[in-house]
Design a protein around this motif. Sequence first.
Motif, PDB file in Angstrom:
ATOM      1  N   ASN A   1       0.839  -1.195   0.000  1.00 17.31           N
ATOM      2  CA  ASN A   1       0.000   0.000   0.000  1.00 17.31           C
ATOM      3  C   ASN A   1       0.879   1.253   0.000  1.00 17.31           C
ATOM      4  OD1 ASN A   1      -1.777   2.111   0.562  1.00 17.31           O
ATOM      5  ND2 ASN A   1      -3.048   0.875   1.919  1.00 17.31           N
ATOM      6  N   PRO A   2       0.813   2.078  -1.056  1.00 16.29           N
ATOM      7  CA  PRO A   2       1.691   3.252  -1.132  1.00 16.29           C
ATOM      8  C   PRO A   2       1.394   4.317  -0.082  1.00 16.29           C
ATOM      9  CG  PRO A   2       0.062   3.313  -2.894  1.00 16.29           C
ATOM     10  CD  PRO A   2      -0.079   1.984  -2.221  1.00 16.29           C
ATOM     11  N   ARG A   3       0.234   4.235   0.573  1.00 16.93           N
ATOM     12  CA  ARG A   3      -0.146   5.246   1.574  1.00 16.93           C
ATOM     13  C   ARG A   3       0.278   4.870   2.979  1.00 16.93           C
ATOM     14  NH1 ARG A   3      -5.359   8.254  -0.279  1.00 16.93           N
ATOM     15  NH2 ARG A   3      -5.324   7.902  -2.516  1.00 16.93           N
ATOM     16  N   GLN A   4       0.828   3.666   3.128  1.00 21.59           N
ATOM     17  CA  GLN A   4       1.252   3.217   4.454  1.00 21.59           C
ATOM     18  C   GLN A   4       2.765   3.204   4.561  1.00 21.59           C
ATOM     19  OE1 GLN A   4      -0.678  -0.660   4.893  1.00 21.59           O
ATOM     20  NE2 GLN A   4      -2.222   0.246   6.224  1.00 21.59           N
TER      21      GLN A   4
ATOM     22  N   SER B   1       6.443   0.455   8.587  1.00 20.28           N
ATOM     23  CA  SER B   1       6.039   0.002   9.916  1.00 20.28           C
ATOM     24  C   SER B   1       4.566  -0.418   9.929  1.00 20.28           C
ATOM     25  CB  SER B   1       6.275   1.115  10.938  1.00 20.28           C
ATOM     26  OG  SER B   1       5.835   0.723  12.218  1.00 20.28           O
ATOM     27  N   GLU B   2       3.706   0.349   9.239  1.00 24.76           N
ATOM     28  CA  GLU B   2       2.282   0.010   9.196  1.00 24.76           C
ATOM     29  C   GLU B   2       2.037  -1.245   8.364  1.00 24.76           C
ATOM     30  OE1 GLU B   2       0.220   4.430   9.553  1.00 24.76           O
ATOM     31  OE2 GLU B   2       1.077   3.811   7.637  1.00 24.76           O
ATOM     32  N   ILE B   3       2.785  -1.397   7.262  1.00 25.65           N
ATOM     33  CA  ILE B   3       2.612  -2.558   6.381  1.00 25.65           C
ATOM     34  C   ILE B   3       2.997  -3.845   7.102  1.00 25.65           C
ATOM     35  CG2 ILE B   3       3.534  -3.698   4.319  1.00 25.65           C
ATOM     36  CD1 ILE B   3       3.777  -0.860   3.069  1.00 25.65           C
ATOM     37  N   ILE B   4       4.183  -3.851   7.710  1.00 27.21           N
ATOM     38  CA  ILE B   4       4.680  -5.069   8.366  1.00 27.21           C
ATOM     39  C   ILE B   4       3.939  -5.319   9.682  1.00 27.21           C
ATOM     40  CG2 ILE B   4       6.728  -6.181   9.361  1.00 27.21           C
ATOM     41  CD1 ILE B   4       8.422  -4.612   7.379  1.00 27.21           C
TER      42      ILE B   4
ATOM     43  N   GLY C   1      17.431  -8.013   5.700  1.00 26.11           N
ATOM     44  CA  GLY C   1      18.554  -7.258   5.148  1.00 26.11           C
ATOM     45  C   GLY C   1      18.283  -5.797   4.873  1.00 26.11           C
ATOM     46  N   LEU C   2      17.317  -5.198   5.571  1.00 25.37           N
ATOM     47  CA  LEU C   2      17.037  -3.777   5.407  1.00 25.37           C
ATOM     48  C   LEU C   2      17.411  -3.018   6.672  1.00 25.37           C
ATOM     49  CD1 LEU C   2      13.540  -3.930   3.642  1.00 25.37           C
ATOM     50  CD2 LEU C   2      15.738  -3.391   2.585  1.00 25.37           C
ATOM     51  N   ASN C   3      17.631  -1.710   6.535  1.00 25.41           N
ATOM     52  CA  ASN C   3      17.988  -0.866   7.666  1.00 25.41           C
ATOM     53  C   ASN C   3      16.779  -0.721   8.597  1.00 25.41           C
ATOM     54  OD1 ASN C   3      18.694   1.182   9.454  1.00 25.41           O
ATOM     55  ND2 ASN C   3      19.866   2.302   7.899  1.00 25.41           N
ATOM     56  N   PRO C   4      16.864  -1.187   9.842  1.00 20.75           N
ATOM     57  CA  PRO C   4      15.717  -1.104  10.755  1.00 20.75           C
ATOM     58  C   PRO C   4      15.279   0.321  11.059  1.00 20.75           C
ATOM     59  CG  PRO C   4      17.689  -1.835  11.929  1.00 20.75           C
ATOM     60  CD  PRO C   4      18.035  -1.848  10.476  1.00 20.75           C
ATOM     61  N   GLU C   5      16.150   1.298  10.788  1.00 20.12           N
ATOM     62  CA  GLU C   5      15.794   2.700  11.044  1.00 20.12           C
ATOM     63  C   GLU C   5      14.909   3.284   9.941  1.00 20.12           C
ATOM     64  OE1 GLU C   5      16.393   4.063  13.940  1.00 20.12           O
ATOM     65  OE2 GLU C   5      17.323   2.140  14.458  1.00 20.12           O
ATOM     66  N   HIS C   6      14.675   2.502   8.874  1.00 17.19           N
ATOM     67  CA  HIS C   6      13.852   2.998   7.768  1.00 17.19           C
ATOM     68  C   HIS C   6      12.390   2.591   7.906  1.00 17.19           C
ATOM     69  CE1 HIS C   6      17.649   3.286   4.987  1.00 17.19           C
ATOM     70  NE2 HIS C   6      17.616   4.216   5.939  1.00 17.19           N
TER      71      HIS C   6
ATOM     72  N   ASN D   1       9.917   4.117   9.079  1.00 21.30           N
ATOM     73  CA  ASN D   1       8.921   5.169   8.871  1.00 21.30           C
ATOM     74  C   ASN D   1       8.906   5.682   7.430  1.00 21.30           C
ATOM     75  OD1 ASN D   1      11.414   6.324   9.029  1.00 21.30           O
ATOM     76  ND2 ASN D   1      10.813   8.043  10.341  1.00 21.30           N
ATOM     77  N   ARG D   2       9.589   5.000   6.534  1.00 23.37           N
ATOM     78  CA  ARG D   2       9.576   5.406   5.130  1.00 23.37           C
ATOM     79  C   ARG D   2       8.406   4.753   4.391  1.00 23.37           C
ATOM     80  NH1 ARG D   2      15.813   5.533   2.813  1.00 23.37           N
ATOM     81  NH2 ARG D   2      16.663   6.990   4.368  1.00 23.37           N
ATOM     82  N   TYR D   3       8.137   5.288   3.191  1.00 23.27           N
ATOM     83  CA  TYR D   3       7.055   4.762   2.355  1.00 23.27           C
ATOM     84  C   TYR D   3       7.622   3.888   1.235  1.00 23.27           C
ATOM     85  CZ  TYR D   3       3.854   7.944   4.708  1.00 23.27           C
ATOM     86  OH  TYR D   3       3.093   8.576   5.659  1.00 23.27           O
ATOM     87  N   PRO D   4       6.807   2.981   0.657  1.00 22.02           N
ATOM     88  CA  PRO D   4       7.318   2.054  -0.357  1.00 22.02           C
ATOM     89  C   PRO D   4       8.032   2.722  -1.533  1.00 22.02           C
ATOM     90  CG  PRO D   4       5.162   1.321   0.369  1.00 22.02           C
ATOM     91  CD  PRO D   4       5.414   2.659   1.030  1.00 22.02           C
ATOM     92  N   HIS D   5       7.549   3.907  -1.967  1.00 28.82           N
ATOM     93  CA  HIS D   5       8.164   4.537  -3.141  1.00 28.82           C
ATOM     94  C   HIS D   5       9.601   4.989  -2.879  1.00 28.82           C
ATOM     95  CE1 HIS D   5       6.846   8.275  -1.056  1.00 28.82           C
ATOM     96  NE2 HIS D   5       7.906   8.799  -1.660  1.00 28.82           N
ATOM     97  N   GLU D   6      10.028   4.995  -1.628  1.00 31.82           N
ATOM     98  CA  GLU D   6      11.390   5.405  -1.296  1.00 31.82           C
ATOM     99  C   GLU D   6      12.382   4.236  -1.369  1.00 31.82           C
ATOM    100  OE1 GLU D   6      11.603   8.430   2.017  1.00 31.82           O
ATOM    101  OE2 GLU D   6       9.557   7.704   2.355  1.00 31.82           O
TER     102      GLU D   6
END
Length: 328
Positions: free
Chosen positions: A108-111, A114-117, A144-149, A151-156
């Motif tokens: 979902n591009p609007r989430q 953190s909300e998606i997972i 394998g992703l940065n846990p600090e990310h 709060n980012r959105y999928p398009h990033e």
Amino acid sequence: MSIPLLEVRDLKMHFPVRSQGVISRTVGHVKAVDGVSFTIGHGQALGLVGESGSGKSTIGRLVTRLYEPTAGQILFEGRDIAKSSARQLKPLRRDIQMIFQDPYTSLNPRQTVSEIIGAPLEIHKLVPRQGRLRRVQELLEIVGLNPEHYNRYPHEFSGGQRQRIGIARALTLQPKLLVADEPVSALDVSIQAQVINLLKDLQRQFDIAFLFIAHDLAIVRHFCPDIAVMYLGKLVEQAPREELYSHPLHPYSKALLSAVPDVSQAAVGGRRERIRLTGDVPSPINPPSGCRFRTRCWKAQDICATLEPPLQPVKAGGSDSVACHFPE
């Protein structure tokens, strides 16, 4: 004898075809899946391969119960879930999860990430609200992703990173079975190997079983010890990967494998003979009588038009099965 994790028996999915006009009526059925049987044990992986339109993805959606089958049984740990209601399926959703083909449309591009997972944790109320963020960050690190990310959105994220987010979401509830529907076909070739290796690591680490759906035979060979070949809604061959790739028994399997580049042949300047199938895949609304592959098969004889070959072991006690009157 232990009960397999998943056992599919004579599974069928027929989609109705309706006429156009004021009064719509059913004029036929698309036989997307027409009598398929297989088993997957705990922690094992089965690869499902075939051309587009063979019914592979439909089987994935039936196993996850996104579709209700027309007929047949889906036994998960011995319990038939083929006709289970939505309420009965809710606890099962924890054990069977799906990784979708396209990481661009499955999130979902609007989430935020953190909300998606975290959504499955909220729906199933497995982790208190104050502990969800920590669990999401753990999952991001696992894939394998940065846990600090978080709060980012999928398009990033890039395509490969988005698919890792989808994998993290599928892992949230600690499933016993993952249905991976062409999980790397939408990714760059350079990224595909990284994602496949991640899935192999997760399988070993968490003892997860896989139904791995793909059309790329090289990827399936790398991931799955056992492979089933589909054609027009039916299984035509199932065998351990080394036997299938070295000695395919069904003409369709042989034709598929002839299109796969052979590194060992290329190293000595040789080439594998390519088998080019004539004609188009018949319509699943009106499949050929007898063997469904006979209209494109170079070995077809009269019996192939009148008698449908059952999927049966080549020899007693053997692990390979084929549905052909004249196997290789």
